[in-house]
Design an enzyme around this catalytic site. Structure first.
Site, PDB file in Angstrom:
ATOM      1  N   LEU A  48       0.794  -1.249  -0.510  1.00 59.43           N
ATOM      2  CA  LEU A  48      -0.027  -0.132   0.329  1.00 59.43           C
ATOM      3  C   LEU A  48       0.958   1.469   0.080  1.00 59.43           C
ATOM      4  CD1 LEU A  48      -2.687   1.717   0.246  1.00 59.43           C
ATOM      5  CD2 LEU A  48      -2.638   1.795   2.752  1.00 59.43           C
ATOM      6  N   ASP A  49       0.714   2.055  -1.012  1.00 59.00           N
ATOM      7  CA  ASP A  49       1.405   3.741  -1.059  1.00 59.00           C
ATOM      8  C   ASP A  49       2.957   2.995  -0.788  1.00 59.00           C
ATOM      9  OD1 ASP A  49      -1.354   5.134  -1.635  1.00 59.00           O
ATOM     10  OD2 ASP A  49      -1.040   5.578   0.944  1.00 59.00           O
ATOM     11  N   ALA A  50       3.547   2.058  -2.130  1.00 55.60           N
ATOM     12  CA  ALA A  50       4.976   1.874  -1.553  1.00 55.60           C
ATOM     13  C   ALA A  50       5.281   3.670  -2.117  1.00 55.60           C
ATOM     14  CB  ALA A  50       5.086   0.600  -2.333  1.00 55.60           C
TER      15      ALA A  50
END
Length: 287
Positions: free
Chosen positions: A227-229
């Site tokens: 997630l949201d790397a």
């Protein structure tokens, strides 16, 4: 021709071999292979990025061969080549409540700034159905009464409309890992309403406000399962506020004007082939 093959299914032995063997013996150059074994889900996922000799065997035939391997191995296999067709890339625009990001995309397409085809709009709420009708685009609500999406139906629609890119235009649900790998390789583009990596999560405006920030922004990035790397950023932009500006006004400025413009520019970079995703990193395309 660059081709991306993804294969996802129940984990067991001997899944990767027939795919790799076929493309290698057919004369393809293999640029990238990634394989994942999600033990908690017993899910196998694989991505292969190749240079395919389409002058010797069309991509359509490769797709037939990969589909047959998938049938024999119990895998969902997809073969995607951006240059397979001469048409503009087809978009699936995914929404929840806010219409502004999708509207920015549709206006840029209408005005010729974005060379793409809005094939379908998909929502887990009906809030943007009217916008789709305004622009003459099919709209599908895949959410139940609480907005919980039917993710398998969503994937079916991506295939049914033969989309090239999936645009999460303030789609406020997390795609499951399976869909992320089924459409991996730089095909899923997300608008995050905060600056990554500093402000991930669902409340980036609030998080930045509690840290007394005067600069806010948005991030357009390729989706990978984390997630949201932070290493898949396509485009970021910022706006400044004066000290003492209320949080409600900051959110209004971001949502109504800044986020849509940021998304439109990030998507343009992908559609115009300025950037691609290789090994989970954004790279500038050499021309």
């Amino acid at each position: 021709m660059q081709v991306i093959i993804t294969a996802v299914g129940p984990d067991h032995r001997g899944l990767a071999d027939p795919i790799v063997h076929y493309v290698a013996t057919a004369g393809a150059n293999i640029y990238e292979i990634q394989m994942y074994d999600h033990d908690s889900e017993r899910l196998f996922a694989m991505l292969v990025r190749i240079e395919w000799p389409d002058d010797e065997e069309p991509v359509a035939i490769l797709r037939e061969r990969m589909t047959e391997i998938g049938r024999l191995k119990g895998l969902s296999v997809r073969v995607w080549a951006r240059n397979e067709h001469s048409r503009p890339p087809r978009l699936a625009i995914c929404t929840t409540y806010r219409p502004e990001p999708a509207l920015a995309i549709l206006r840029d397409i209408r005005d010729g700034r974005l060379k793409a085809d809005p094939a379908v709009m998909i929502g887990n709420r009906n809030a943007c159905r009217g916008l789709a009708e305004q622009f003459g685009i099919d709209f599908h609500n895949v959410g139940d009464d609480r907005g919980t999406p039917d993710n398998r139906r969503m994937a079916e629609l991506f295939d049914e409309y033969d989309v090239d890119y999936i645009v999460l235009a303030r789609y406020m649900r997390i795609l499951p890992p399976r869909i992320c790998w089924e459409f991996a390789g730089g095909r899923i583009i997300n608008l995050h309403h905060g600056l990554l990596p500093s402000f991930p999560g669902f409340r980036p405006y609030q998080d930045a406000y509690t840290r007394h920030m005067l600069t806010y922004g948005a991030t357009i990035h390729f989706i990978v399962p984390e997630l949201d790397a932070g290493e898949q950023i396509i485009h970021q932009s910022t706006f400044d506020v004066f000290p003492g500006t209320p949080l409600e006004e900051i959110i209004r400025l971001g949502e109504s004007d800044h986020e849509p413009r940021c998304l439109a520019e990030g998507l343009r970079r992908v559609v115009d082939r300025e950037v691609e995703l290789h090994f989970h990193r954004v790279v500038r395309v050499q021309r």
